[in-house]
Design a protein around this motif. Structure first.
Motif, PDB file in Angstrom:
ATOM      1  N   UNK A  18      -7.252  -3.959   8.689  1.00 21.11           N
ATOM      2  CA  UNK A  18      -7.653  -3.514   7.419  1.00 21.11           C
ATOM      3  C   UNK A  18      -6.631  -3.514   6.499  1.00 21.11           C
ATOM      4  N   UNK A  19      -5.518  -2.607   6.910  1.00 22.35           N
ATOM      5  CA  UNK A  19      -4.395  -2.539   5.942  1.00 22.35           C
ATOM      6  C   UNK A  19      -3.591  -3.654   5.841  1.00 22.35           C
ATOM      7  N   UNK A  20      -3.495  -4.426   6.812  1.00 20.49           N
ATOM      8  CA  UNK A  20      -2.679  -5.760   6.709  1.00 20.49           C
ATOM      9  C   UNK A  20      -3.512  -6.630   5.775  1.00 20.49           C
ATOM     10  N   UNK A  21      -4.893  -6.713   5.895  1.00 20.92           N
ATOM     11  CA  UNK A  21      -5.696  -7.539   5.044  1.00 20.92           C
ATOM     12  C   UNK A  21      -5.596  -7.124   3.752  1.00 20.92           C
ATOM     13  N   UNK A  22      -5.132  -5.978   3.102  1.00 20.50           N
ATOM     14  CA  UNK A  22      -5.229  -5.359   1.647  1.00 20.50           C
ATOM     15  C   UNK A  22      -4.353  -6.614   0.959  1.00 20.50           C
ATOM     16  N   UNK A  23      -4.892  -6.759  -0.362  1.00 22.04           N
ATOM     17  CA  UNK A  23      -4.146  -7.910  -0.832  1.00 22.04           C
ATOM     18  C   UNK A  23      -2.804  -7.461  -1.298  1.00 22.04           C
ATOM     19  N   UNK A  24      -1.837  -8.090  -1.625  1.00 22.71           N
ATOM     20  CA  UNK A  24      -0.256  -7.937  -1.772  1.00 22.71           C
ATOM     21  C   UNK A  24      -0.198  -7.060  -3.014  1.00 22.71           C
ATOM     22  N   UNK A  28       1.461  -2.598  -6.641  1.00 24.71           N
ATOM     23  CA  UNK A  28       1.812  -2.708  -7.875  1.00 24.71           C
ATOM     24  C   UNK A  28       0.516  -2.060  -8.879  1.00 24.71           C
ATOM     25  N   UNK A  29      -0.785  -2.588  -8.379  1.00 25.50           N
ATOM     26  CA  UNK A  29      -1.868  -2.371  -9.571  1.00 25.50           C
ATOM     27  C   UNK A  29      -2.208  -0.718  -9.206  1.00 25.50           C
ATOM     28  N   UNK A  30      -2.004  -0.415  -8.115  1.00 23.77           N
ATOM     29  CA  UNK A  30      -2.446   1.257  -8.184  1.00 23.77           C
ATOM     30  C   UNK A  30      -1.836   2.096  -9.026  1.00 23.77           C
ATOM     31  N   UNK A  31      -0.732   1.581  -9.330  1.00 23.29           N
ATOM     32  CA  UNK A  31       0.464   2.387 -10.205  1.00 23.29           C
ATOM     33  C   UNK A  31      -0.340   2.424 -11.752  1.00 23.29           C
ATOM     34  N   UNK A  32      -1.274   1.585 -11.940  1.00 23.82           N
ATOM     35  CA  UNK A  32      -1.982   1.603 -13.294  1.00 23.82           C
ATOM     36  C   UNK A  32      -2.994   2.814 -13.133  1.00 23.82           C
ATOM     37  N   UNK A  33      -3.671   3.354 -12.060  1.00 29.67           N
ATOM     38  CA  UNK A  33      -4.398   4.212 -11.907  1.00 29.67           C
ATOM     39  C   UNK A  33      -3.960   5.627 -12.244  1.00 29.67           C
ATOM     40  N   UNK A 134       1.429   5.030  -0.339  1.00 34.48           N
ATOM     41  CA  UNK A 134       0.538   3.875   0.544  1.00 34.48           C
ATOM     42  C   UNK A 134      -0.513   3.384  -0.237  1.00 34.48           C
ATOM     43  N   UNK A 135      -0.935   2.127   0.321  1.00 32.15           N
ATOM     44  CA  UNK A 135      -1.888   1.377  -0.446  1.00 32.15           C
ATOM     45  C   UNK A 135      -3.061   1.617  -0.198  1.00 32.15           C
ATOM     46  N   UNK A 136      -4.083   1.959  -1.118  1.00 29.61           N
ATOM     47  CA  UNK A 136      -5.351   2.464  -0.965  1.00 29.61           C
ATOM     48  C   UNK A 136      -6.519   1.519  -1.683  1.00 29.61           C
ATOM     49  N   UNK A 137      -7.370   1.148  -0.973  1.00 29.96           N
ATOM     50  CA  UNK A 137      -8.352   0.329  -1.730  1.00 29.96           C
ATOM     51  C   UNK A 137      -9.522   0.339  -0.790  1.00 29.96           C
ATOM     52  N   UNK A 138     -10.732   0.328  -1.463  1.00 32.98           N
ATOM     53  CA  UNK A 138     -12.212   0.086  -0.763  1.00 32.98           C
ATOM     54  C   UNK A 138     -12.556  -1.305  -0.949  1.00 32.98           C
ATOM     55  N   UNK A 139     -12.941  -2.053  -0.259  1.00 39.40           N
ATOM     56  CA  UNK A 139     -13.432  -3.379  -0.524  1.00 39.40           C
ATOM     57  C   UNK A 139     -15.041  -3.356  -0.492  1.00 39.40           C
ATOM     58  N   UNK A 140     -15.395  -4.513  -1.086  1.00 38.71           N
ATOM     59  CA  UNK A 140     -16.764  -4.684  -0.963  1.00 38.71           C
ATOM     60  C   UNK A 140     -17.404  -5.899  -1.671  1.00 38.71           C
ATOM     61  N   UNK A 141     -18.525  -6.301  -1.986  1.00 40.27           N
ATOM     62  CA  UNK A 141     -18.874  -7.287  -2.814  1.00 40.27           C
ATOM     63  C   UNK A 141     -19.840  -7.121  -3.869  1.00 40.27           C
ATOM     64  N   UNK A 142     -19.688  -8.120  -4.883  1.00 40.58           N
ATOM     65  CA  UNK A 142     -20.651  -7.891  -6.213  1.00 40.58           C
ATOM     66  C   UNK A 142     -22.054  -8.177  -5.588  1.00 40.58           C
ATOM     67  N   UNK A 143     -23.037  -7.137  -5.471  1.00 44.18           N
ATOM     68  CA  UNK A 143     -24.344  -7.300  -4.976  1.00 44.18           C
ATOM     69  C   UNK A 143     -25.346  -8.069  -6.008  1.00 44.18           C
ATOM     70  N   UNK A 171     -10.762  -8.410  -8.710  1.00 47.75           N
ATOM     71  CA  UNK A 171     -11.240  -9.386  -7.994  1.00 47.75           C
ATOM     72  C   UNK A 171     -10.216  -9.648  -6.856  1.00 47.75           C
ATOM     73  N   UNK A 172     -10.200 -10.667  -6.363  1.00 48.86           N
ATOM     74  CA  UNK A 172      -9.329 -11.069  -5.332  1.00 48.86           C
ATOM     75  C   UNK A 172      -7.832 -11.351  -5.709  1.00 48.86           C
ATOM     76  N   UNK A 173      -8.088 -11.650  -7.144  1.00 44.88           N
ATOM     77  CA  UNK A 173      -6.567 -12.126  -8.049  1.00 44.88           C
ATOM     78  C   UNK A 173      -5.912 -10.916  -8.341  1.00 44.88           C
TER      79      UNK A 173
END
Length: 565
Positions: A18-24, A28-33, A134-143, A171-173
């Motif tokens: 799961x961690x390895x599959x977190x986008x690269x 960087x993006x989490x610094x905006x939160x 550490x990288x933190x994210x929760x993944x899912x889909x647009x229902x 999104x994935x990008x």
């Protein structure tokens, strides 16, 4: 035991995947939160929550209800650094969103909005706030995707905890598409997100000062984005906020619209007129007016504003006018406006300045030029009448101008305009035209819807008496006493009118009431004595005549000689 060991290895393997599959881009993006902390007017913590930056200049978005009732707010970025919320830039309480700017001298890490249209089934990532490295994210889909005007409202198959509300949905990008919102339904396996573009498009409108949602936030509000709306906003707030708060808005306007003269003109007026004795403020006002002229594309209007400021400054400063900000300076500046366009409004101001300089003939000539233009009004004719009065003109000449003044009044007369009736009534009375004066007093009364003071009743009562309308005079003097029972003159006038009508008992009471108010008022004793003469009570009359003499009444001596010797 071997089976448990294999299961443990499998779980660790899955977690590492799961961690390895977190986008690269997540790191960087989490610094905006960031985390949001709001405070009430006692500087106690009101609420806490999350948000994220959408612009590197420090513009962030979050949940509106976090800020409701807040006096101030700070954010803690991913590095734990605190930044104050400087200004609110827009809100929508219906969708519970807010846009604001924090105080920062450096660029911040910000998320970029998605340029592509999201589709149902797209993979999404929700970034929570964390200060951990550490990288933190929760993944899912647009229902599901709902359309709200030009914007989207997303349903996510992600279950949220409290710390994941008001966080970015990516999104994935690595582009942000929305801000997460908690579910209001019983199904906690889904959550929602409001389109980030909708939040970013929130702004302060020209009428935002009356926006109840904004009023519930005690933090400074930003200006509208467009110059035109910002000008309307300035006009709207100018009569509602004062002092440093108003100055702060003016500074913001100048910073945002440096090439518009209005901000400089308003700030010059604030500095020059706020503290009339402050020399430094006067220097600032001069600098601002010069800058207003420099950036103005409509020079004559700016010259007009400059001359008007100097004129108002001198009216307030009165006897201690500045040596280099005189009425003569105002004349020179308004002449520059007139040299470009001879507009009546410029001539009106020049006439007002001449009037303040006691140059009444020059003022009158200019007022009359205005009166020949399409700007002629009740106010301009009234000004001409006052200039004529100061030139010691005959009352008949002044009446002609006041007639024109009143003929220009609208059907519904404002309180300030109603005063023109009083002015003409005064002139008519000086001419002995008391009945005409009385009509103007009545017109004033009607224009004011009866909201008049004791002085009005007193003046109209005198005019009614001089018109030999004695009952009307008695009524008005009585009204004056009801409004202000401690004014001795009203009792004297009421008594004198009753005495003239032979109503001696009523007159005696009026004069005694006057004496009760002021036992040292000699005229009251004299008139009481006259009343008692009419009542055939010379003994009492002479006592009061002598009392009036003790109090230096100038008219009682002849009465004593006549009735008391």
């Amino acid at each position: 035991m071997k089976r448990i060991y294999l299961l443990t290895l499998l779980i660790l393997f899955n977690l590492s995947c799961v961690v390895a599959q977190s986008p690269k881009w997540v790191k960087k993006a989490r610094k905006a939160v960031f985390s949001v902390i709001t405070y009430n007017d006692k500087d106690e913590i009101l609420r806490t929550g999350n948000g994220f930056f959408v612009d590197s200049k420090g513009i962030g978005v979050s949940k509106y209800t976090l800020f409701e009732g807040a006096k101030r707010a700070t954010i803690l970025d991913a590095d734990g650094k605190a930044l104050d919320v400087e200004v609110v830039l827009g809100v929508d309480d219906l969708y519970d969103v807010i846009k604001f700017k924090v105080s920062t001298s450096k660029a911040v890490e910000a998320l970029s909005p998605s340029k592509e249209k999201p589709q149902i089934g797209d993979a999404v990532y929700l970034l929570g706030y964390s200060t951990q490295q550490r990288e933190e994210s929760v993944s899912g889909k647009l229902k599901d995707i709902s359309q709200v005007g030009d914007y989207n409202y997303y349903t996510l198959d992600i279950s949220l905890n409290e710390k994941m509300i008001s966080c970015p949905v990516m999104n994935v990008k690595g582009e942000v598409i929305g801000m997460s919102q908690e579910s209001v339904e019983s199904d906690v396996s889904v959550s929602y997100a409001v389109d980030v573009n909708y939040i970013m498009n929130q702004s302060i409108s020209a009428l935002a000062f009356n926006d109840l949602s904004l009023k519930k936030i005690g933090i400074k509000k930003g200006l509208p984005d467009t110059e035109e709306e910002a000008l309307v906003f300035l006009f709207m707030i100018s009569s509602h906020i004062k002092g440093e708060e108003y100055l702060s808005v003016l500074n913001d306007f100048i910073s945002k619209f440096p090439n518009h003269p209005e901000g400089y003109i308003r700030r010059a007026n604030y500095n020059a007129l706020q503290d009339i004795e402050n020399v430094e403020n006067l220097k600032k006002a001069k600098a601002d007016m010069q800058q207003a002229i420099n950036v103005s594309t409509d020079k004559e209007e700016t010259y007009y504003s400059y001359a008007k400021l100097i004129y108002n400054y001198n009216l307030l400063k009165a006897e201690n006018s500045s040596e280099d900000w005189t009425l003569s300076d105002a004349i020179q500046i308004i002449d520059q406006a007139i040299s470009i366009n001879r507009y009546p409004v410029y001539l009106q101001l020049k006439a007002d300045i001449y009037f303040a300089e006691a140059k009444y003939q020059e003022a009158f000539d200019l007022y009359q030029e205005v009166n020949k233009s399409d700007m002629a009004s009740s106010a301009t004719y009234f000004s001409a009448a006052k200039a004529k009065e100061m030139l010691n003109a005959k009352p008949e000449e002044i009446i002609v101008l006041l007639d024109s003044c009143i003929s220009h009044l609208p059907d519904r007369v404002a309180e300030t305009e109603a005063a023109y009736y009083l002015e003409r009534a005064h002139v008519y009375s000086s001419m002995g035209e008391h009945r005409k004066a009385l009509l103007d007093y009545d017109s004033f009364y009607e224009a004011m819807n009866g909201n008049v003071n004791d002085v009005f009743y007193y003046l109209r009562g005198q005019t009614a008496r001089d018109s030999r309308l004695y009952q009307k005079a008695l009524n008005d003097f009585t009204e004056a006493i009801m409004v202000n029972p401690n004014e001795i003159v009203y009792h004297i006038e009421l008594g004198a009118t009753n005495l003239r009508l032979g109503r001696n008992d009523e007159a005696e009471k009026n004069f005694k009431d006057a004496i009760n108010i002021d036992p040292e008022y000699g005229e009251a004793y004299r008139l009481l004595g006259v009343t008692q003469v009419q009542q055939k009570n010379k003994l009492k009359a002479c006592e009061n005549f002598n009392k009036a003499k003790e109090l230096d009444d100038p008219l009682v001596e002849d009465l004593i000689k006549r009735y008391c010797n």
